[in-house]
Write an enzyme that holds these catalytic residues in place. Structure first.
Site: not given
Ligand code: BGC
Length: 801
Positions: A356-357, A495, A615-616
């Site tokens: 989804w980046d 995540e 995590k984020q």
């Molecule tokens: C992040 C995701 C991201 C992916 C690719 C993961 O570490 O948690 O949000 O899409 O990395 O960049």
């Protein structure tokens, strides 16, 4: 040490090499090559890698007793190899010189951003004490998407005799750049064959084992300064070919070797035979000086279109981010079928997949290279049928985009992943991150707003948005106890949490980010239906069998989606507030780095699912996507009051409970804190800026850059600091003061206006609108609305000043 346009690395340090290789990658959007040393192959220190946009292959491996299929962005034949050694008169040649055993001194790498070249210089010494000076310049041509070139100047220092130079193509490469993936199969290239054309050129062609992509590389090697005394082709096993040159060496006299490489694949447009194309390109290519001139001109043009000027170190890093963004996603992508690889074309992390980046990438590109945004939206649109089938297989209508996407748009997310700390393979439920589809729809809408490209918005754009909206409406269930629609059993961007503690199945209910964004997408879908030209509306509705009953339900869902709250803050998901508080201080004192808390806890036999620990950024991404006014409207539509106080409490709450295990996290935190005019914003902005240059996720950048974070930092200035929102045919601006980035200049393309300049300085905004036949630009500032006509400039005092 770096200046505005040049990144310089001094000294040779094998432990730094992979990071430098990733950060010194050169590419043109069609393909990219890591900044590896040409004289070394893949070993402990080096990892040469070349990747072409959208070239994937699938292999099956057996890990922990089960068969696992993975699709990878393929490491293509290595075109870099060029090695050299001294052969003094009457003596046998010594060993080929490499960084490992030739004791390089005065070693320096220089990445020149303005011209898009990588330079390397050093003095190597062989076992007999003979020294050779090296000065190398390479490019991956920004103007001609097939071409790359390497110029090597070798100077015998204090000896004379003969130099042997060998320029090769290596098809024995595998995908083995990420240590965690080494239990998986990695040999993607088959049917390698090689040949020579005349005295200068060698070629190699092969195909990917399952996807059948044909790949051809041809290399022309010429000595342009120095006397060649002989040359011959050399086979390197079954998978490599080289040209060996003998050149007269005179102490102090430089020998210049030019290797010009053409790469072509069967996915390129307008070709019949990649090998023929590669050979033709290599033989017809002009010399290095001419290539460098046309390459520099192509870069110059790109820099003009993407103008961003921020003083100081932040500005230098931002320019590097822009450089890598443009190398991964250049206008050449408009001829390709490729998405946004999360780690650029710079390495093999995440297998080159598309996540989804793009949510952090397209908003920046929309205002500079809209044709690139559009091509990336088309990557998604072409995969709509597969997304529809995925939704149908899961029992829903509409389009369910995969969490990880590769060649054909099927779900590529892992089923198991390795916790390197515990050595255990664990089930991976990340495919429940359905929110990826919302990011696609958000981007379609933003693209439409920025460009005014209604042909796209009403065409393929509308189809994508409506199908995503339909899926999310279908995903909701009415819960009479709540009197609300709910989305159950999904994952949000954080995540760490993939299930309720002790639950028998994965998934969480009512991820606030997903529900609020779904409500927004449903509202936009309805708005689109209302404005579509009648014939198009009938056509789409007919094709989708979209009737009034369904759209009435969309309307209802968009107003009644459940947003969970606890303790007067927005809950990340229903029940988040009931999880156990995490002992942050205790873990910080026991571990140096707790960003990947999930791995630590799992290795201790515990689970992060039990804790209020993310995590984020998750809920807070809403503050990245929408201005407070937009959030006010959106929450209002859902029957909630959204105000500064609620947002402040929510921001503080998650700030204290986030480990920032993703580079996207500090970016979003920096952004929302800056928008909220909080003094701590800069710490997070700085962390986001340092993500790759300082490799802050503990060694991950060497496996590929973090493209979302890189583009996101550019957008942090473009939309975050300026408060730029495009709606109602106007640019809404509400700049926030961040003392460390108080001055900047942006050049934007908005609809037909090309090169609008916004200059912020000392509480003033200067706007220059270039001459054109476009209507005047409407700017909405917090305290007034102004119009600026083509050819006009305005100096505006900002309310805060
Ligand atoms: C992040 C995701 C991201 C992916 C690719 C993961 O570490 O948690 O949000 O899409 O990395 O960049």
């Amino acid at each position: 040490m770096s200046d505005d346009w040049t990144w310089t690395y001094e000294g040779y340090d094998p432990r730094q090499e992979r990071l430098r290789e990733a950060l010194c990658t050169l590419g043109n959007g069609n393909f990219a090559t890591r900044g590896a040393a040409p004289e070394s192959g893949a070993d402990e220190a080096h990892y040469p890698g070349t990747y072409a946009a959208g070239v994937y292959n699938r292999l099956t491996s057996t890990v922990s007793g089960r068969q696992v299929e993975n699709e990878d962005m393929v490491n293509l034949p290595n075109w870099l190899p060029l090695r050299f050694r001294a052969r003094p008169r009457g003596a046998a040649p010594g060993r080929w010189l490499t960084t490992a055993d030739a004791d390089p001194v005065a070693y320096r790498q220089r990445l020149r951003l303005r011209t898009g070249v990588l330079e390397r210089s050093a003095v190597f010494t062989d076992a007999e004490g003979r020294r050779i000076g090296l000065a190398e310049t390479r490019l991956v041509h920004m103007g001609v998407p097939h071409l790359a070139a390497l110029r090597t100047i070798l100077t015998p220092l204090g000896w004379s005799g003969e130099l042997e130079v060998e320029a090769a193509l290596d098809g024995s490469v595998t995908n083995s750049g990420v240590a965690r993936y080494r239990s998986f199969a990695g040999r993607h290239l088959t049917r390698v064959h090689t040949g020579s054309d005349g005295p200068d050129t060698v070629w190699l062609c092969c195909r990917t084992s399952a996807s059948g992509v044909r790949i051809a590389v041809a290399a022309r090697t010429r000595v342009v300064a120095g006397d060649v005394t002989g040359s011959r082709p050399v086979r390197h096993g079954d998978c490599g070919i080289a040209r060996l040159l003998f050149v007269r060496a005179v102490a102090g006299e430089p020998v210049t070797v030019e290797k010009t490489v053409a790469l072509s694949t069967s996915r390129d447009p307008a070709i019949a035979d990649p090998l023929r194309t590669a050979r033709e390109h290599a033989s017809r290519s002009p010399d290095f000086t001419a290539l460098l001139a046309s390459h520099t001109a192509a870069w110059d043009h790109l820099w003009q279109r993407t103008g961003l000027c921020v003083p100081g170190e932040a500005g230098t890093i931002l320019r590097l981010h822009l450089f890598h963004l443009l190398q991964s996603l250049s206008p050449h992508i408009t001829h390709l079928d490729a998405g946004v690889p999360a780690r650029g074309l710079h390495g093999e992390a995440y297998r080159g997949h598309v996540f989804w980046d793009e949510l952090f990438v397209l908003p920046y590109l929309n205002l500079h290279l809209p044709e690139v945004s559009r091509a990336l939206l088309d990557y998604r649109h072409r995969r709509l049928p597969v997304a529809r089938r995925a939704a149908a297989a899961a029992g829903y209508r509409g389009a369910m985009y995969p969490w990880q996407s590769g060649s054909d748009g099927r779900e590529e997310a892992q089923e198991v992943h390795l916790n390197p700390r515990s050595g255990r393979w664990l089930p991976d439920h990340s495919r429940l991150q359905h929110h990826v589809g919302l990011a696609v729809a958000y981007n379609v809408w933003q693209y439409g707003q920025a460009t005014g490209d209604t042909a796209y918005l009403y065409g393929r754009g509308a189809e994508t948005v409506l199908e995503v909206a339909r899926f999310f409406a279908d995903l909701t269930v009415w819960d009479p106890a709540y009197g609300r629609h709910r989305i159950r059993g999904v994952l949000g961007p954080d995540e760490f949490h993939d299930a309720y503690p002790d639950a028998g199945r994965p998934g969480l209910d009512d991820n606030a980010y997903t529900n609020v964004l779904a409500a927004w997408v449903l509202a936009r879908a309805l708005e689109l239906l209302a404005v579509l030209p009648e014939a198009r509306r009938r056509e789409l509705a007919g094709r989708m069998r979209l009737g009034e009953e369904e759209t009435t339900r969309w309307e209802e869902v968009s107003r009644t989606l459940h947003v969970p709250f606890h303790r007067d803050v927005i809950s990340q998901f229903e029940g988040y507030g009931e999880l156990t508080e995490f002992d942050w201080a205790g873990y910080r004192s026991r571990y140096d780095d707790i960003r990947r808390l999930d791995r630590i806890l799992e290795s201790e036999g515990d689970s992060v699912n039990r804790y209020q620990a993310s995590k984020q950024a998750d809920v807070l991404i809403l503050g990245y996507l929408f201005s407070p006014a937009e959030l006010g409207d959106l929450f209002g539509r859902l029957g909630h009051r959204f105000d500064d106080e609620l947002w402040r409490r929510t921001v503080d709450y998650y700030l204290a409970r986030t480990s920032h295990g993703s580079t996207l996290s500090s970016l979003v935190h920096g952004w929302v804190l800056a928008r909220a005019r909080r003094s701590t914003a800069w710490t997070y902005c700085l962390e986001a800026l340092s993500s790759d240059v300082a490799d802050i996720q503990g060694g991950t950048t060497g496996e590929g850059i973090h493209l979302g974070a890189m583009a996101g930092t550019l957008d942090m200035v473009q939309r975050g600091l300026t408060g730029l929102v495009i709606r109602e045919d106007a640019l809404w601006l509400d700049p926030v003061p961040v003392p460390q980035m108080s001055e900047y200049v942006l050049r934007l393309r908005y609809r037909g206006h090309r090169g609008i300049e916004l200059r912020l300085r000392a509480g003033r905004l200067h706007v220059d609108v270039p001459q054109s036949a476009e209507p005047p630009l409407t700017l909405v500032l917090p305290d007034r609305t102004v119009t600026v006509g083509p050819g006009e400039s305005r100096r505006l005092r900002l309310p805060d000043a």
